[in-house]
Design a protein around this motif. Structure first.
Motif, mmCIF file in Angstrom:
data_model
loop_
_atom_site.group_PDB
_atom_site.id
_atom_site.type_symbol
_atom_site.label_atom_id
_atom_site.label_comp_id
_atom_site.label_asym_id
_atom_site.label_seq_id
_atom_site.Cartn_x
_atom_site.Cartn_y
_atom_site.Cartn_z
ATOM 1 N N GLU A 54 0.977 -1.112 -0.171
ATOM 2 C CA GLU A 54 0.003 -0.162 -0.171
ATOM 3 C C GLU A 54 0.850 1.085 -0.367
ATOM 4 O O GLU A 54 0.210 1.971 0.027
ATOM 5 N N ASP A 55 2.494 0.957 0.641
ATOM 6 C CA ASP A 55 2.736 2.419 0.751
ATOM 7 C C ASP A 55 4.122 2.555 -0.287
ATOM 8 O O ASP A 55 5.137 3.339 0.139
ATOM 9 N N THR A 58 4.297 6.084 -1.377
ATOM 10 C CA THR A 58 5.006 6.957 -0.857
ATOM 11 C C THR A 58 6.834 6.862 0.252
ATOM 12 O O THR A 58 6.955 7.650 0.086
ATOM 13 N N ASN A 59 6.760 5.445 -0.079
ATOM 14 C CA ASN A 59 7.464 5.238 0.815
ATOM 15 C C ASN A 59 8.145 3.643 0.422
ATOM 16 O O ASN A 59 8.392 2.499 0.501
ATOM 17 N N ALA A 63 8.532 -0.839 2.041
ATOM 18 C CA ALA A 63 7.964 -0.846 1.165
ATOM 19 C C ALA A 63 8.006 -2.561 0.225
ATOM 20 O O ALA A 63 8.035 -3.757 0.731
#
Length: 351
Positions: A54-55, A58-59, A63
């Protein structure tokens, strides 16, 4: 033919086949686990192994490391604790973190290419994980293993010699490719002879595994007759029910013709073999603007790269086979149906 197990240190695969690591997301836990369950060696690609987390956007690093650990553990479960390795490219950013994550998650083997894995013995020190560099020549064997000997008093547990018919990034220059193809058998023999020097010095067996263009039972037998201990196969495993890629990706292999397979440019600076599509045609006419950098490859500079390889590979594995990059081996056109992992191994090894 009497088929001997592939022995890498204390790892014993009853079927002497390694499934090649394919990123992004093509060889994750489902494929690697299924291969290992059959008695061969399953390989997870560390390249954006967390692209479905999910991330991820963004990261990305967090991840990917989480995804890698998750897939190693899941592959171990699927395979009933079979042999699971990880392919980690030297050209990746955060190479050390990916190797350490693989160790902590319980991987059995690290296969490492796309550069010289000179630091691998240091990163894996005090662990039982086996290490195998990917090489394209006997010179590369000498450079890597002499460095390991001098700095770490360590040698390889196995060597993967990859030829010019492989899929994805190739360790050869485009203008030398035909010559390399015709000389590959000699190259294999040279690598095996070079490895023997280190076997004597360290008093241990270092199996040589042949990769790139191994497709038929005859190819398999030929490699063993040359003196290899096993083969590494990737392309055929894409067109399996168990492969982690989208069905469109698998069908691209089934539907492609010989003339659809071509060399394309890559941000890594190496030629790459892929299936011709809208993306590869676009790249012949210029760059594709990079709108987001995933900080994935050391050699890549977003300001001057021809395109974002991460974005292109992610699109493809998710099913967009026109705008994504569909890496494949030279023999992908020979595939005409989607079968099981078991079918591939039986046909390849036992005919």
């Amino acid at each position: 033919m009497n088929i001997k197990p592939l022995t890498i240190g204390n790892l014993i695969a009853k079927i002497p086949v390694i499934q090649g690591g394919m990123g992004v997301g093509v060889s994750l836990s489902n494929l690697a686990g299924a291969v290992a369950k059959e008695g061969a060696i399953g390989i997870i690609s560390a390249a954006h192994s967390g692209y479905l987390e999910e991330d991820f956007e963004t990261n990305t690093l967090k991840a990917n490391l989480r995804g890698l650990a998750k897939h190693i553990k899941k592959a171990k479960e699927i395979s009933c604790n079979g042999i699971i390795g990880v392919n980690v490219m030297v050209a990746m950013n955060n190479y050390v973190e990916h190797v350490k994550t693989a160790i902590e998650a319980g991987a059995d083997l690290i296969i490492s290419g796309a550069g010289l894995p000179l630091s691998l013995p240091e990163i894996t020190e005090n662990s039982s994980i086996k290490i195998a560099p990917i090489v394209s020549s006997s010179k590369a064997v000498r450079v890597i293993l002499n460095y390991w000997k001098k700095h770490f008093n360590r040698t390889a547990d196995a060597i993967v010699v990859e030829g010019p018919l492989a899929g994805g990034h190739l360790g050869f220059k485009k203008n030398n490719l035909e010559e390399e193809i015709s000389n590959f058998d000699t190259n294999i023999l040279n690598v095996i002879n070079e490895v023997k020097n280190f076997e004597k010095e360290f008093n241990k067996s270092i199996p040589v595994i042949v990769a790139g263009g191994v497709f038929s039972h005859d190819d398999f037998v030929k490699c063993l007759n040359l003196g290899a201990s096993g083969v590494q196969v990737a392309t055929q495993f894409v067109a399996t029910h168990e492969c982690d890629a989208h069905i469109n990706f698998k069908k691209a292999y089934v539907n492609c013709k010989k003339e659809d397979i071509e060399l394309t440019i890559s941000p890594v600076g190496m030629p790459g073999r892929a299936i011709k599509n809208k993306l590869t045609e676009q790249l012949k006419n210029g760059k594709i603007k990079v709108t987001k950098c995933y900080n994935c490859l050391i050699p890549c500079n977003p300001a001057d790269t021809p395109y974002c390889i991460s974005s292109a590979l992610i699109k493809a594995v998710k099913g967009d086979i026109e705008n994504g990059l569909v890496f494949c081996g030279a023999n992908a056109y020979k595939i005409n149906e989607i079968v099981s992992v078991k079918d591939i191994l039986n046909k390849l090894v036992f005919n």
